[in-house]
Motif scaffolding. Structure first.
Motif, PDB file in Angstrom:
ATOM      1  N   ASP C 253      -7.098  -6.179  10.684  1.00  0.00           N
ATOM      2  CA  ASP C 253      -7.345  -6.327   9.234  1.00  0.00           C
ATOM      3  C   ASP C 253      -8.217  -5.240   8.621  1.00  0.00           C
ATOM      4  OD1 ASP C 253      -5.773  -8.513   9.001  1.00  0.00           O
ATOM      5  OD2 ASP C 253      -7.414  -9.981   9.032  1.00  0.00           O
ATOM      6  N   LEU C 254      -8.099  -4.024   9.125  1.00  0.00           N
ATOM      7  CA  LEU C 254      -8.870  -2.946   8.509  1.00  0.00           C
ATOM      8  C   LEU C 254      -8.529  -2.798   7.033  1.00  0.00           C
ATOM      9  CD1 LEU C 254     -10.874  -0.571   8.648  1.00  0.00           C
ATOM     10  CD2 LEU C 254      -8.986   0.884   9.431  1.00  0.00           C
ATOM     11  N   TRP C 255      -7.215  -2.904   6.729  1.00  0.00           N
ATOM     12  CA  TRP C 255      -6.794  -2.796   5.316  1.00  0.00           C
ATOM     13  C   TRP C 255      -7.537  -3.795   4.459  1.00  0.00           C
ATOM     14  CZ3 TRP C 255      -4.847  -6.943   2.681  1.00  0.00           C
ATOM     15  CH2 TRP C 255      -4.384  -8.033   3.446  1.00  0.00           C
ATOM     16  N   LYS C 256      -7.731  -5.002   5.013  1.00  0.00           N
ATOM     17  CA  LYS C 256      -8.343  -6.072   4.217  1.00  0.00           C
ATOM     18  C   LYS C 256      -9.844  -5.833   4.055  1.00  0.00           C
ATOM     19  CE  LYS C 256      -6.838 -10.377   4.814  1.00  0.00           C
ATOM     20  NZ  LYS C 256      -6.700 -11.760   5.354  1.00  0.00           N
ATOM     21  N   LYS C 257     -10.471  -5.402   5.142  1.00  0.00           N
ATOM     22  CA  LYS C 257     -11.905  -5.122   5.047  1.00  0.00           C
ATOM     23  C   LYS C 257     -12.166  -4.051   3.988  1.00  0.00           C
ATOM     24  CE  LYS C 257     -12.381  -6.025   9.945  1.00  0.00           C
ATOM     25  NZ  LYS C 257     -12.274  -5.299  11.238  1.00  0.00           N
ATOM     26  N   ASN C 258     -11.383  -2.987   4.070  1.00  0.00           N
ATOM     27  CA  ASN C 258     -11.581  -1.894   3.100  1.00  0.00           C
ATOM     28  C   ASN C 258     -11.344  -2.353   1.671  1.00  0.00           C
ATOM     29  OD1 ASN C 258     -12.151  -0.197   5.184  1.00  0.00           O
ATOM     30  ND2 ASN C 258     -10.273   1.019   5.052  1.00  0.00           N
ATOM     31  N   ALA C 259     -10.239  -3.039   1.479  1.00  0.00           N
ATOM     32  CA  ALA C 259      -9.888  -3.433   0.108  1.00  0.00           C
ATOM     33  C   ALA C 259     -10.839  -4.509  -0.419  1.00  0.00           C
ATOM     34  CB  ALA C 259      -8.439  -3.928   0.067  1.00  0.00           C
ATOM     35  N   SER C 260     -11.217  -5.428   0.450  1.00  0.00           N
ATOM     36  CA  SER C 260     -12.159  -6.479   0.015  1.00  0.00           C
ATOM     37  C   SER C 260     -13.461  -5.857  -0.452  1.00  0.00           C
ATOM     38  CB  SER C 260     -12.476  -7.432   1.178  1.00  0.00           C
ATOM     39  OG  SER C 260     -11.329  -8.103   1.605  1.00  0.00           O
ATOM     40  N   HIS C 261     -13.904  -4.895   0.339  1.00  0.00           N
ATOM     41  CA  HIS C 261     -15.155  -4.264  -0.030  1.00  0.00           C
ATOM     42  C   HIS C 261     -15.048  -3.560  -1.382  1.00  0.00           C
ATOM     43  CE1 HIS C 261     -19.035  -2.353   0.460  1.00  0.00           C
ATOM     44  NE2 HIS C 261     -18.452  -1.256  -0.012  1.00  0.00           N
ATOM     45  N   ASN C 263     -12.943  -4.108  -3.814  1.00  0.00           N
ATOM     46  CA  ASN C 263     -12.832  -5.104  -4.897  1.00  0.00           C
ATOM     47  C   ASN C 263     -14.202  -5.716  -5.210  1.00  0.00           C
ATOM     48  OD1 ASN C 263     -10.114  -4.592  -4.693  1.00  0.00           O
ATOM     49  ND2 ASN C 263      -9.485  -6.741  -4.484  1.00  0.00           N
ATOM     50  N   LYS C 264     -14.924  -6.031  -4.142  1.00  0.00           N
ATOM     51  CA  LYS C 264     -16.239  -6.659  -4.344  1.00  0.00           C
ATOM     52  C   LYS C 264     -17.174  -5.737  -5.119  1.00  0.00           C
ATOM     53  CE  LYS C 264     -20.114  -8.535  -1.718  1.00  0.00           C
ATOM     54  NZ  LYS C 264     -20.738  -8.377  -0.376  1.00  0.00           N
ATOM     55  N   MET C 265     -17.128  -4.466  -4.810  1.00  0.00           N
ATOM     56  CA  MET C 265     -17.976  -3.501  -5.525  1.00  0.00           C
ATOM     57  C   MET C 265     -17.620  -3.456  -7.015  1.00  0.00           C
ATOM     58  SD  MET C 265     -20.222  -2.399  -3.396  1.00  0.00           S
ATOM     59  CE  MET C 265     -20.128  -3.998  -2.587  1.00  0.00           C
ATOM     60  N   ALA C 266     -16.314  -3.537  -7.285  1.00  0.00           N
ATOM     61  CA  ALA C 266     -15.897  -3.540  -8.702  1.00  0.00           C
ATOM     62  C   ALA C 266     -16.379  -4.807  -9.401  1.00  0.00           C
ATOM     63  CB  ALA C 266     -14.376  -3.420  -8.799  1.00  0.00           C
ATOM     64  N   GLN C 267     -16.313  -5.916  -8.683  1.00  0.00           N
ATOM     65  CA  GLN C 267     -16.786  -7.176  -9.266  1.00  0.00           C
ATOM     66  C   GLN C 267     -18.270  -7.078  -9.615  1.00  0.00           C
ATOM     67  OE1 GLN C 267     -15.166  -9.737 -10.299  1.00  0.00           O
ATOM     68  NE2 GLN C 267     -13.143  -9.227  -9.475  1.00  0.00           N
ATOM     69  N   ILE C 268     -19.029  -6.568  -8.673  1.00  0.00           N
ATOM     70  CA  ILE C 268     -20.469  -6.447  -8.911  1.00  0.00           C
ATOM     71  C   ILE C 268     -20.730  -5.524 -10.094  1.00  0.00           C
ATOM     72  CG2 ILE C 268     -22.628  -5.548  -7.938  1.00  0.00           C
ATOM     73  CD1 ILE C 268     -21.625  -6.491  -5.183  1.00  0.00           C
ATOM     74  N   THR C 322     -13.786   1.805  -7.687  1.00  0.00           N
ATOM     75  CA  THR C 322     -14.579   1.681  -6.460  1.00  0.00           C
ATOM     76  C   THR C 322     -13.665   1.885  -5.262  1.00  0.00           C
ATOM     77  OG1 THR C 322     -14.211  -0.697  -6.485  1.00  0.00           O
ATOM     78  CG2 THR C 322     -16.245   0.124  -7.515  1.00  0.00           C
ATOM     79  N   SER C 323     -14.311   2.069  -4.114  1.00  0.00           N
ATOM     80  CA  SER C 323     -13.562   2.479  -2.937  1.00  0.00           C
ATOM     81  C   SER C 323     -14.116   1.755  -1.712  1.00  0.00           C
ATOM     82  CB  SER C 323     -13.706   3.996  -2.805  1.00  0.00           C
ATOM     83  OG  SER C 323     -13.173   4.455  -1.614  1.00  0.00           O
ATOM     84  N   PHE C 324     -13.454   1.923  -0.583  1.00  0.00           N
ATOM     85  CA  PHE C 324     -13.920   1.269   0.653  1.00  0.00           C
ATOM     86  C   PHE C 324     -15.326   1.721   1.022  1.00  0.00           C
ATOM     87  CE2 PHE C 324     -12.407   5.244   2.397  1.00  0.00           C
ATOM     88  CZ  PHE C 324     -13.289   5.505   3.440  1.00  0.00           C
ATOM     89  N   ASP C 325     -15.719   2.893   0.543  1.00  0.00           N
ATOM     90  CA  ASP C 325     -17.009   3.444   0.952  1.00  0.00           C
ATOM     91  C   ASP C 325     -18.068   3.370  -0.159  1.00  0.00           C
ATOM     92  OD1 ASP C 325     -15.973   5.347  -0.738  1.00  0.00           O
ATOM     93  OD2 ASP C 325     -16.357   7.048   0.602  1.00  0.00           O
ATOM     94  N   THR C 326     -17.695   2.782  -1.286  1.00  0.00           N
ATOM     95  CA  THR C 326     -18.700   2.582  -2.335  1.00  0.00           C
ATOM     96  C   THR C 326     -19.762   1.620  -1.803  1.00  0.00           C
ATOM     97  OG1 THR C 326     -16.934   2.772  -3.968  1.00  0.00           O
ATOM     98  CG2 THR C 326     -19.014   1.811  -4.720  1.00  0.00           C
ATOM     99  N   THR C 327     -21.023   1.959  -2.036  1.00  0.00           N
ATOM    100  CA  THR C 327     -22.073   1.058  -1.558  1.00  0.00           C
ATOM    101  C   THR C 327     -22.682   0.292  -2.733  1.00  0.00           C
ATOM    102  OG1 THR C 327     -23.854   2.640  -1.842  1.00  0.00           O
ATOM    103  CG2 THR C 327     -22.668   2.704   0.272  1.00  0.00           C
ATOM    104  N   GLU C 328     -23.365  -0.783  -2.393  1.00  0.00           N
ATOM    105  CA  GLU C 328     -24.027  -1.539  -3.442  1.00  0.00           C
ATOM    106  C   GLU C 328     -25.117  -0.671  -4.083  1.00  0.00           C
ATOM    107  OE1 GLU C 328     -24.217  -5.546  -2.181  1.00  0.00           O
ATOM    108  OE2 GLU C 328     -25.120  -6.275  -4.050  1.00  0.00           O
ATOM    109  N   GLU C 329     -25.676   0.232  -3.286  1.00  0.00           N
ATOM    110  CA  GLU C 329     -26.664   1.150  -3.838  1.00  0.00           C
ATOM    111  C   GLU C 329     -26.021   2.066  -4.885  1.00  0.00           C
ATOM    112  OE1 GLU C 329     -26.368   0.636  -0.399  1.00  0.00           O
ATOM    113  OE2 GLU C 329     -27.912  -0.892  -0.762  1.00  0.00           O
ATOM    114  N   ASP C 330     -24.806   2.511  -4.590  1.00  0.00           N
ATOM    115  CA  ASP C 330     -24.101   3.345  -5.577  1.00  0.00           C
ATOM    116  C   ASP C 330     -23.983   2.588  -6.898  1.00  0.00           C
ATOM    117  OD1 ASP C 330     -23.665   5.277  -3.594  1.00  0.00           O
ATOM    118  OD2 ASP C 330     -21.662   4.485  -3.090  1.00  0.00           O
ATOM    119  N   VAL C 331     -23.553   1.346  -6.800  1.00  0.00           N
ATOM    120  CA  VAL C 331     -23.341   0.547  -8.010  1.00  0.00           C
ATOM    121  C   VAL C 331     -24.669   0.348  -8.737  1.00  0.00           C
ATOM    122  CG1 VAL C 331     -22.618  -1.697  -8.891  1.00  0.00           C
ATOM    123  CG2 VAL C 331     -21.336  -0.601  -7.015  1.00  0.00           C
ATOM    124  N   ASN C 332     -25.669  -0.020  -7.973  1.00  0.00           N
ATOM    125  CA  ASN C 332     -26.980  -0.261  -8.594  1.00  0.00           C
ATOM    126  C   ASN C 332     -27.529   0.993  -9.256  1.00  0.00           C
ATOM    127  OD1 ASN C 332     -27.014  -2.935  -7.893  1.00  0.00           O
ATOM    128  ND2 ASN C 332     -28.071  -2.580  -5.931  1.00  0.00           N
TER     129      ASN C 332
END
Lengths: 343, 343, 343, 343
Positions: C253-261, C263-268, C322-332
């Protein structure tokens, strides 16, 4: 069995007798094929008399051929052509422009089918951005597909705008004679004097058997077009028969007589139906077409006697085209039938 | 100024009077455009009488149009078409087949321009190998571009071979009437009975003003061709004028009279020059073309009076084509001039 | 000099470490080129595990390649493809679909970039009418170009409608992993179970270095596609390196981990900016993109630190991906900067 | 299971470790896509160091992509491209040049696959004659598809001739590094100094994972090529990964080390088999390929252990390619097996 004249299209008409006569008159002996003959030279000379000495003229078979030859001459496949979403090149050529030129067509919506600097602007962006098809040509139709006519000033405004962006202006002139009559101007004033770069000059809808002309403002624009015409399958071998028709059309104002008559018939028809409250004329009647919404119950019985086409089936909008051979009796008979059916 | 009949090409001739008459006779009133009219129906019916009830027929403007419509109908862009390296589609269409069909043309060299199972085989490989264009069609020209004629058996052999590889057989029949006369057979025996799938049926070189027909062996092969014709810019609006010509051509054996005459003139010409030792006839004279090597000093003065083309300039090989309107006086005058120049 | 992570595009990101590792692991010895190797077989097997045993899978280089291969496989040049006027195939491929497939693209306007049976219908007419490009495919983008997501039911409704007209449904799935995560469903449920015929399966925007896959519902639809891929210049020689990436993406599920992350960054990000009154979010944030209108004065200084693109310059609408490598720090950090600039 | 190194193709090899390393080194953070990043700028700078400051460089995915981009940049669809009938563009691209450029390819037969002024001349005619595709480009392959190498003087002679006819010279340099090593010259001397207009610079066959470069002699020739690359589906989003590979290839002579080694392995192989009377070497061994006729009984058992391809199945001619990673043990093992099988 006789062929009733209807109001379906100006290409449902036959060939004007003077054109047939011109064809017969060149039917003697052998001449070199593919346009290297004196009849073709004479016809081109006629075009230069009318459009100015600098124009380059190539005869082709039909309007689609003229349009796609024009487009290919002045674009590359990564270019875009801006046009009305009601235009022949957009709607009625089965994708020939896209396939043959490789270009994207960018549609503009306008209820009168007329482009303006204002409505063209939506597509004027992305220059230099390789992801976007690069706008390189604007194509207008004169007379438009809904019977409206660009004024010379409107064409000039578009031409100036187009040139200021390094683009070209093409005119699909399938009914350009009707437009010239409507505006009371010469072909030249309406086209190359106004800044047009290339013109599909229509013959078939104004009394010819077959044949259209591609007319370029100058030699440079036409640089490679003879190869393009050939590769597009639009080079005729017995060229004298197209040439003779065009020479006749441009001689003694035959083009003008034909188009004036057609326009006049449309005016009469419009005038007569404008007095019928059940009928709503939907476009300005400026040339040889009348567009109107009619009661649904009329359509089938009318078509049975005088064939014509729906324009917008969803709202019972129909298109009535007149032609060089439409008679006032045709118009009267048609209107009488409408009135009879409405009772 | 009169137009001397020369020996340049059968398309340098004019229009046969019966064809012109047929055109005039349909020039009345309005009929629906694009082929949905009774004249077109009648012309198609004539084709079905001649070729059998199953054929599908579409009229187009010219030979290149007929050929590329045929190719597009039965191939996809990743396919290859095998043809003679002297064929019209390979040499004389400015790359229209490649551009419009997207296909590769695979040339076969043969001095008489005739394909055989044997010389086709060099290109019959790579099926299923995605790096190679997939051979899907063989295209032969009947009469060939050098005036030779395939026998029915030769066509059958090619058709059988082609079909055994899941491929189609196309015939470029720009001069098919001359071939039918040469073989003394019907069109049907030479084409669909022999296994041909699609035929470009020529009209212009046998007395028409314009117009060729694409004829498919059956409806299934023609499935999408009406869209292809349109997108290829080969759909005429005033279709009745092509239809009327073809109906006339197939009525009372006009096609045969015209082609027989042209062939006969070529035979006479060949016979007469075969007695001239300075001239070497280079191809069998089976239809309406005479190919020969002539002394260089003759060429220019001959061309000045009777125009014709070089075939192979490097060896002073010329092509003399006869036509439905070539007279025995033309031939005699030409031969006399040759003899005079040789003195 | 380090490369700041911005919000320009998910393809501005690098390659996921697991993907790089997978590439290294196949870098031994020789294997046959062009996909006839065991790594490619294994990757295809993974696709069949995910999408069902009947699918046909071909690897290509990029999204445009996947899209035009899909279109060419299921259309002919006289066909039309219906798509959103915001879609990648319509706007961002420099006319590749028109040029390579020869088709017309028929645009549908919808502010959320989503096609529906209702808005598709405007183009569902003219079947059998040779003047019109024949509609044969509907292409939807999942996730759309504005970050919205089709529900499974919406896709089913389109598929049913499309099939009822003898047409095909294509999905441009450049961000299909983000959509699957958003819907909480499998790839199969969202695509072939719902009636999709062919899918451009995206890899590059979800952590791959290069490579997309074209996935057909069954073998019959994929009949000629290997030739099409080759002729479209999309066949890679050292195929193992694309295959290895896809195998890794579909493993654990690498595809899912990357995409979930992502998506989550965009949500935040969306949540945080939704509290800022000066900013108006313009599209539902359903996957990994946030579209919003921001005060003009913010844009340049923001871009200087975190690069991103305008979406609609005329109204200061921007796109933050956002991307698989976007961090919460980036967003903040990004949101803090916004707030600071707004003061 | 390990992957035996065979002699099938230099693209059956893996990726050189230095190239893999270079890829890893750029895998940090975000950079703008599609080539607008510093890695791409650095790689282009490397090209300018090698080829001169005036060259324009665009990275693409593969050889077919580089070739058809080159052709489209310098031709129009009515043009013809003259090439060897053994060339990759003619034989191995499934008709991509014809479909994408719309051009005709004019084949030249030469047993060593080398064009010369003499053998090109057969196609140098018909300029200005609209029935013929207009020759505009000559394309040569360096190293040729049969392992032979053009000398600098041979290239100059072709370039001079080509330019004297207003045409362009393209080099398909899929194995250009092997040629430079063979000639002991720089890339520049062999290409732009000799008059080449555009070069497909190969990477994949010399140790890259993916990526080729299109190099134009100057900016003017490259005028529209960025749009052409995009429309041809050859623009990569994460461009840094192609750029990094090329930068590494052109750094510290990695290209030369790889190619020298491959060439040397071919020399050793050729030398060893030249002593075997049952084997006939059919082409000069000038780069990294050995072509020879071998006893039929050897072929299958040899292929089972070291895979390679037939070149001409009809006469048992095979092609043995060496690569940057071919070892002397591989060669020795292969030759020993031949000898064993011959006993």
């Amino acid at each position: 069995m006789s062929n009733i004249r209807g109001f379906a299209s100006d290409n449902n008409s036959g060939v004007h007798p003077d054109i047939l006569k011109a064809i017969s008159e060149v039917n003697e002996g052998h001449v070199v094929g593919y346009g290297d003959d004196r009849y073709t030279a004479e016809a081109i000379e006629k075009f230069r008399e009318v459009f100015g000495p600098d124009v380059e003229v190539l005869f082709v078979y039909n309007g689609t051929g003229a349009n796609v030859t024009s487009i290919q001459a002045l674009t590359r496949p990564f270019n875009a052509v801006i046009c009305s979403d009601l235009s022949h090149i957009y709607v009625d050529e089965c994708g020939a422009p896209e396939k043959l030129a490789g270009c994207k067509l960018l549609p503009v919506h306008a209820s009168d089918a007329k482009l303006t600097v204002e409505n063209i602007k939506q597509h004027i962006h992305g220059f230099g951005f390789e992801h976007h098809s690069q706008p390189k040509m604007v194509s207008i139709t004169q007379v438009t597909e809904v019977g409206t006519v660009y004024t010379i000033d409107e064409i000039k405004a578009i031409a100036d705008f187009v040139h200021s962006h390094g683009m070209y202006l093409h005119v699909d002139g399938a009914r350009i004679s009707n437009a010239a009559v409507a505006l009371g101007c010469s072909f030249k004033e309406m086209t190359f004097d106004a800044g047009v770069d290339v013109l599909s000059f229509g013959g078939t809808k104004n009394g010819l058997m077959f044949g259209e002309a591609v007319v370029f403002a100058n030699e440079k624009l036409a640089e490679n077009v003879k190869y393009i015409r050939k590769q597009t399958t639009q080079l005729h071998s017995k060229m004298r028969y197209i040439a003779a028709q065009f020479k006749a059309l441009l001689t003694d104002d035959l083009w003008k007589k034909n188009a004036s008559h057609a326009n006049k018939m449309a005016q009469i028809l419009a005038e007569k139906v404008s007095g019928i409250p059940e009928i709503e004329i939907t476009q300005k009647v400026e040339a040889n077409g009348v567009f109107c919404i009619v009661p649904e119950k009329l359509i089938k019985p009318l078509q049975d006697e005088y064939f014509f086409y729906f324009w917008d089936e969803f709202r019972n909008e129909v298109r009535w085209m007149t032609s060089f051979d439409t008679t006032e009796e045709d118009v009267n008979g048609f209107v009488e039938l409408i009135k009879k059916l409405l009772k």
